[in-house]
Design a protein around this motif. Structure first.
Motif, mmCIF file in Angstrom:
data_model
loop_
_atom_site.group_PDB
_atom_site.id
_atom_site.type_symbol
_atom_site.label_atom_id
_atom_site.label_comp_id
_atom_site.label_asym_id
_atom_site.label_seq_id
_atom_site.Cartn_x
_atom_site.Cartn_y
_atom_site.Cartn_z
ATOM 1 N N GLU A 106 0.821 -1.210 0.000
ATOM 2 C CA GLU A 106 0.000 0.000 0.000
ATOM 3 C C GLU A 106 0.856 1.262 0.000
ATOM 4 O OE1 GLU A 106 -4.123 -1.216 1.987
ATOM 5 O OE2 GLU A 106 -2.421 -1.440 3.322
ATOM 6 N N SER B 156 -4.641 -12.124 0.295
ATOM 7 C CA SER B 156 -4.640 -11.564 1.634
ATOM 8 C C SER B 156 -3.660 -12.313 2.545
ATOM 9 C CB SER B 156 -6.077 -11.542 2.154
ATOM 10 O OG SER B 156 -6.145 -11.870 3.489
ATOM 11 N N LYS C 293 -2.446 -6.452 -1.410
ATOM 12 C CA LYS C 293 -3.785 -5.869 -1.439
ATOM 13 C C LYS C 293 -4.050 -5.113 -2.719
ATOM 14 C CE LYS C 293 -3.661 -5.520 3.521
ATOM 15 N NZ LYS C 293 -3.172 -4.687 4.600
#
Ligand SMILES: Nc1nc2c(ncn2[C@@H]2O[C@H](COP(=O)(O)OP(=O)(O)O)[C@@H](O)[C@H]2O)c(=O)[nH]1
Ligand SMILES: [Mg+2]
Length: 457
Positions: free
Chosen positions: A29, A273, A278
């Motif tokens: 992320e 996951s 992600k």
């Protein structure tokens, strides 16, 4: 207690700093961008395993004004033991100066005890302008190492090595987009040697990471086993009459396919996951069964019930009065893939085995039904399994800086190196998994052993 090691990843804009933080913290992320200057604040990213932080990396903006900073530092001539104090004075003095915002963001974590990881791009020529920032980093007096990340095609690694060794005790080559697990472990080991105090905590961290990886492989195997079990046993039924037979048949096929796709997608998502990915899109995967002639004679059953077959069924199941008539299991004896679905199952209880069926019942059953599934077609199951295994191996080997789609191509079988013995064992279990989840554990263990071997490197 903040006893875990911390590292500040620094360097020019666009050299892969954020990519390295992403890969080492196993966090996809973190923003990676072609546009220089995307990272404007130092942000720390911990790697947490089982709720415990095992190390922390600061993603920093690049130096903006290295020349001016070095000039300022040199306006006072201090000996080595006071040089880091000079850096602190600089940060204090210019704390509110927007011009030095990025530079100060970068220096702050170093002042608070983080080790320095200096990133350069080995595909760009070395230039003495880099010496200015390396000088500043040396001023910090912090534990440090340099990483050469070769982003483009050209290779100036040698020049960089020659230059960097003047400023850093350790110089390593590392590509955050391609690094595999053992390479990540190697780099972390090197990082631990920057500071004697970090050797032990990082050694422990590596142990945790290795165990975590095995547990991820296990979870992946369980996910695959569960989904294959579900796919094998999945059934979909619709009723039809003579006027809408073709439409209903097509509709049933579409719904069945869509639901199998959905099951596969869910498994992909679960696998992503487990591996902390992600940001990988699954847009290209909704075609699992598109190219396959799934609904061949064996895998599709068009079952228009007539009086004769009901009698035959009732007789063959030996069903008794009062519910629980196991007509479903009679499907098997009528040929591969033939199954009578829910409607008959529901009314089965009122069919007295030796009772002559009355017209009312016949006309009810006369609605006719098509049932798709269970998926006993062994070849097809292998296609499904290969896709899941291939995807798992891809994801498990992927550094978190790499967020590209996974390409699933048609030659999976060749890429997966599945021996014919293993294939036989799998096939046997596929057959046993029909109607019995007893064998799910054995199946997932077989997959676990296979994946462990494949993921050694
Ligand atoms: N091909 C390739 N591209 C990379 C590599 N490292 C970084 N990049 C690309 O270089 C650009 C800048 O990366 P980023 O990590 O954001 O650099 P930062 O500005 O130093 O944080 C992005 O477009 C990345 O995709 C690498 O090892 N290989
Ligand atoms: Mg960045």
């Amino acid at each position: 207690m903040n006893t875990y090691p911390k590292f500040a990843v620094v360097g020019h804009p666009n050299k892969g700093k954020s990519s390295i933080v992403s890969t080492l913290c196993m966090n996809d992320e973190i923003t990676i961008s072609k546009i220089p200057g995307t990272t404007t604040k130092s942000r720390s990213f911990p790697l947490k395993v089982d709720g415990k932080i095992i190390y922390e990396l600061y993603d920093t903006p690049g130096f903006q004004n290295p020349r001016r900073i070095l000039e300022w530092l040199k306006t006072e001539d201090v000996s080595a033991h006071r040089k880091s104090q000079r850096i602190k004075s600089f940060v204090d003095e210019f704390a509110d100066d927007v011009k030095y915002k990025d530079d100060i963001e970068l220096l702050k974590p170093i002042l608070s005890g983080a080790g320095i990881i200096y990133i350069v791009d080995g595909s760009k020529p070395y230039g003495s302008e880099f010496e200015v920032e390396m000088e500043i980093l040396r001023y910090c007096g912090a534990p440090s190492m340099a990483i050469i990340n070769t982003i483009g095609e050209k290779d100036f690694t040698k020049d960089w090595e020659n230059a960097l060794t003047h400023y850093f005790k350790m110089v390593r080559i590392f590509n955050p987009m391609k690094a595999n697990f053992p390479q990540i472990i190697e780099l972390l080991k090197s990082m631990s040697h920057m500071n004697e105090k970090w050797i032990k905590p990082i050694e422990e961290a590596l142990e945790i990471l290795k165990n975590n990886r095995v547990s991820n492989i296990k979870q992946t195997s369980q996910i695959i086993a569960q989904i294959i079990y579900k796919i094998i046993n999945y059934r979909y039924s619709v009723n039809y009459n003579d006027s809408n037979k073709e439409i209903m048949r097509q509709k049933a096929i579409n719904v069945y396919k869509k639901n199998i796709d959905k099951m596969e997608q869910d498994a992909f998502k679960e696998i992503l996951s487990v591996w902390r990915h992600k940001n990988i899109k699954l847009n290209n995967y909704n075609n699992i069964l598109a190219d396959i002639e799934l609904f061949s004679k064996e895998s599709i059953s068009l079952f228009g019930l007539d009086k004769k077959s009901i009698v035959a069924l009732s007789a063959s199941t030996g069903a008794g009065m009062g519910g629980g008539v196991d007509i479903l299991s009679a499907g098997g004896s009528l040929g591969a893939g033939v199954l009578i679905g829910g409607v008959l199952g529901g009314v089965a209880g009122i069919i007295g085995v030796n009772k002559v069926l009355d017209d009312r019942l016949i006309s009810f059953l006369g609605k006719k039904q098509i049932t798709l599934g269970p998926l006993k077609d062994t070849q097809l199951l292998f296609v499904v399994l290969y896709r899941l295994l291939f995807f798992s191996i891809e994801i498990a080997q992927r550094p978190h800086a790499n967020r590209k789609d996974v390409e699933i191509n048609s030659s999976l079988k060749d890429e997966l190196k599945i021996t014919s013995d293993l294939k036989k064992d799998i096939n046997k279990l596929h057959k046993k998994l029909y109607k019995s989840d007893k064998y799910k554990k054995e199946y997932s263990e077989l997959l676990f052993e296979y994946l462990k071997k494949e993921l050694k490197s």
